[in-house]
Design a protein around this motif. Structure first.
Motif, short mmCIF file in Angstrom:
data_model
loop_
_atom_site.label_atom_id
_atom_site.label_comp_id
_atom_site.label_asym_id
_atom_site.label_seq_id
_atom_site.Cartn_x
_atom_site.Cartn_y
_atom_site.Cartn_z
N VAL A 166 0.93 -1.16 -0.02
CA VAL A 166 0.05 0.05 -0.12
C VAL A 166 0.94 1.27 -0.01
CG1 VAL A 166 -1.71 1.35 1.23
CG2 VAL A 166 -1.90 -1.12 1.29
N LYS A 167 0.68 2.23 -1.05
CA LYS A 167 1.85 3.15 -1.32
C LYS A 167 0.88 4.44 -1.34
CE LYS A 167 5.29 0.78 -3.68
NZ LYS A 167 6.15 0.69 -5.17
N PRO A 168 1.32 5.36 -0.50
CA PRO A 168 0.85 6.83 -0.28
C PRO A 168 0.94 7.56 -1.84
CG PRO A 168 2.67 6.82 0.93
CD PRO A 168 2.47 5.57 0.57
N THR A 169 -0.21 8.11 -2.14
CA THR A 169 0.26 8.90 -3.51
C THR A 169 0.63 10.43 -2.90
OG1 THR A 169 -2.09 9.74 -3.01
CG2 THR A 169 -2.00 7.64 -4.09
N LEU A 170 0.76 11.29 -3.96
CA LEU A 170 1.26 12.88 -3.59
C LEU A 170 0.01 13.38 -2.74
CD1 LEU A 170 3.36 15.05 -4.04
CD2 LEU A 170 2.11 15.36 -6.35
N ALA A 171 -0.96 12.93 -3.19
CA ALA A 171 -2.13 13.70 -2.18
C ALA A 171 -1.94 13.18 -1.06
CB ALA A 171 -3.48 13.21 -2.98
N ALA A 172 -1.86 11.86 -0.60
CA ALA A 172 -1.85 11.60 0.75
C ALA A 172 -0.58 12.18 1.51
CB ALA A 172 -1.37 9.94 0.78
N LYS A 173 0.53 12.45 0.75
CA LYS A 173 1.76 13.24 1.41
C LYS A 173 1.37 14.52 1.86
CE LYS A 173 5.15 10.05 -0.77
NZ LYS A 173 6.26 9.93 -1.72
N ARG A 174 0.56 15.20 0.80
CA ARG A 174 0.17 16.67 1.18
C ARG A 174 -0.85 16.65 2.43
NH1 ARG A 174 -1.77 19.11 -4.30
NH2 ARG A 174 -2.06 21.00 -2.97
N LEU A 175 -1.62 15.61 2.33
CA LEU A 175 -2.82 15.57 3.39
C LEU A 175 -2.21 15.38 4.66
CD1 LEU A 175 -5.61 15.64 4.21
CD2 LEU A 175 -5.80 13.41 3.57
N GLN A 176 -0.95 14.58 4.85
CA GLN A 176 -0.33 14.30 5.96
C GLN A 176 -0.33 15.23 6.91
OE1 GLN A 176 2.96 11.85 5.91
NE2 GLN A 176 2.99 11.43 8.15
N ALA A 177 0.41 16.33 6.72
CA ALA A 177 0.65 17.28 7.63
C ALA A 177 -0.73 18.05 8.05
CB ALA A 177 1.58 18.44 7.04
N ARG A 178 -1.46 18.41 7.13
CA ARG A 178 -2.63 18.80 7.51
C ARG A 178 -3.77 17.88 8.41
NH1 ARG A 178 -4.36 23.26 3.95
NH2 ARG A 178 -2.71 23.57 2.26
N ALA A 179 -3.73 16.71 8.16
CA ALA A 179 -4.44 15.83 8.96
C ALA A 179 -3.83 16.00 10.38
CB ALA A 179 -4.42 14.53 8.38
N GLU A 180 -2.71 15.46 10.58
CA GLU A 180 -2.13 15.77 11.82
C GLU A 180 -2.17 17.12 12.66
OE1 GLU A 180 2.23 14.91 10.71
OE2 GLU A 180 1.86 12.81 10.81
N ALA A 181 -2.26 18.18 11.79
CA ALA A 181 -2.65 19.50 12.36
C ALA A 181 -4.11 19.51 13.02
CB ALA A 181 -2.14 20.54 11.71
N ILE A 182 -4.98 18.99 12.11
CA ILE A 182 -6.32 19.25 12.54
C ILE A 182 -6.50 18.14 14.02
CG2 ILE A 182 -8.59 18.22 11.96
CD1 ILE A 182 -7.76 19.01 8.91
#
Length: 298
Positions: free
Chosen positions: A59-75
């Motif tokens: 299971v490999k993260p896409t570019l969208a997942a990498k961009r979302l990670q920081a925002r999700a962690e902050a939320i």
């Protein structure tokens, strides 16, 4: 813009991103693997982006997942901080409430009981704040049964089935006169002697007036009052000012400038006791104040 995902969806996404596996993410979150899969798909649909490339081997993260990670962690961090702050506020508020003792009491026992009990409570090292609701006996009962007071001190044994009455002492109703009055200090005063003086009685319908009327009726005497007053403090002020003599509870006299006279009647007494709501557990401070009151009247 309608936000169609929640914190659980973000947690599932981050768990899959961190572990690289839907199975491992499910174990971390203590969910089933299909539940984790549904949450990630829901998030993908809400964002309109594919977050993971799924193969039979990885299971490999896409570019969208990498961009979302920081925002999700902050939320999620902000949400956790908010939850912690709300819990801390709730705990602080509960702690503050536990440090306030609310006592509903009839005014006539304040100087005799409440004031010295509070002094003893403080001397024992207790720091709780004390709120005193001074009211008539019926209002004291309502405050206790309705939960507006931790406990009460009154002269009505039982008006509500939801309250318990613990008797403490019997409070005599006595005749008081100004120090310069002809009846001052006189013993064996007959009820008939009251017909020639200005008599001050509690207002009709009050507990004290009922006791007085019943005692007078049993003695077959019917003195005529000159003044009716709603509060005992008013009667004591009028007596001290030379306006007449009054029948008041002994516990209410305190430092009033009056003299107690002896009536040739059987003692008129009212029971004074602690009133508590049935099934209520006292806080430490409320229990300590109750014990101080018991010690004062013992």
């Amino acid at each position: 813009m309608l936000i169609n995902f929640d914190f659980g969806d973000l947690q599932a996404f981050l768990a899959v991103k961190d572990t690289g596996s839907f199975h491992a993410a499910a174990e971390r979150l203590k969910l089933s693997q299909p539940a984790v899969t549904r949450r990630v798909r829901k998030l993908e649909e809400a964002l309109g982006s594919t977050l993971f490339e799924r193969t039979t081997r990885a299971v490999k993260p896409t570019l969208a997942a990498k961009r979302l990670q920081a925002r999700a962690e902050a939320i999620l961090e902000d949400a956790q901080d908010t939850a912690r702050a709300m819990r801390d506020d709730s705990v602080a508020f509960a702690h503050q409430r536990s440090l306030i003792v609310t006592v509903a009491t009839i005014p006539t026992v304040v100087s005799r009981v409440i004031t010295p009990a509070v002094a003893a409570f403080r001397a024992a090292g207790h720091v709780a704040r004390i709120r005193i609701l001074d009211a008539d006996a019926n209002e004291v009962t309502e405050a206790v049964s309705g939960g507006d007071a931790d406990f009460g001190l009154c002269s009505i044994p039982a008006l509500e089935r939801t309250t318990m009455f613990e008797p403490l002492f019997d409070d005599r109703i006595v005749l008081v006169a100004p120090p310069s009055h002809d009846l001052a200090g006189k013993a064996g005063i007959l009820a008939s002697d009251l017909s020639d003086v200005s008599l001050i009685l509690p207002a009709r319908g009050t507990g004290n007036r009922l006791l007085i009327d019943e005692a007078m009726a049993r003695a077959r005497v019917h003195p005529v009052w000159t003044y009716e007053v709603g509060r005992t403090a008013t009667a004591l002020d009028m007596v001290a000012d030379g306006q007449g003599v009054a029948m008041v509870p002994l516990s209410s006299i305190g430092r009033a400038q009056v003299v107690v006279c002896t009536l040739d009647l059987p003692d008129i007494q009212r029971p004074i006791g602690l009133l508590t709501r049935t099934g209520q557990a006292d806080t430490t401070a409320a229990a300590a104040l109750k014990q101080a009151i018991r010690s004062i009247v013992a």
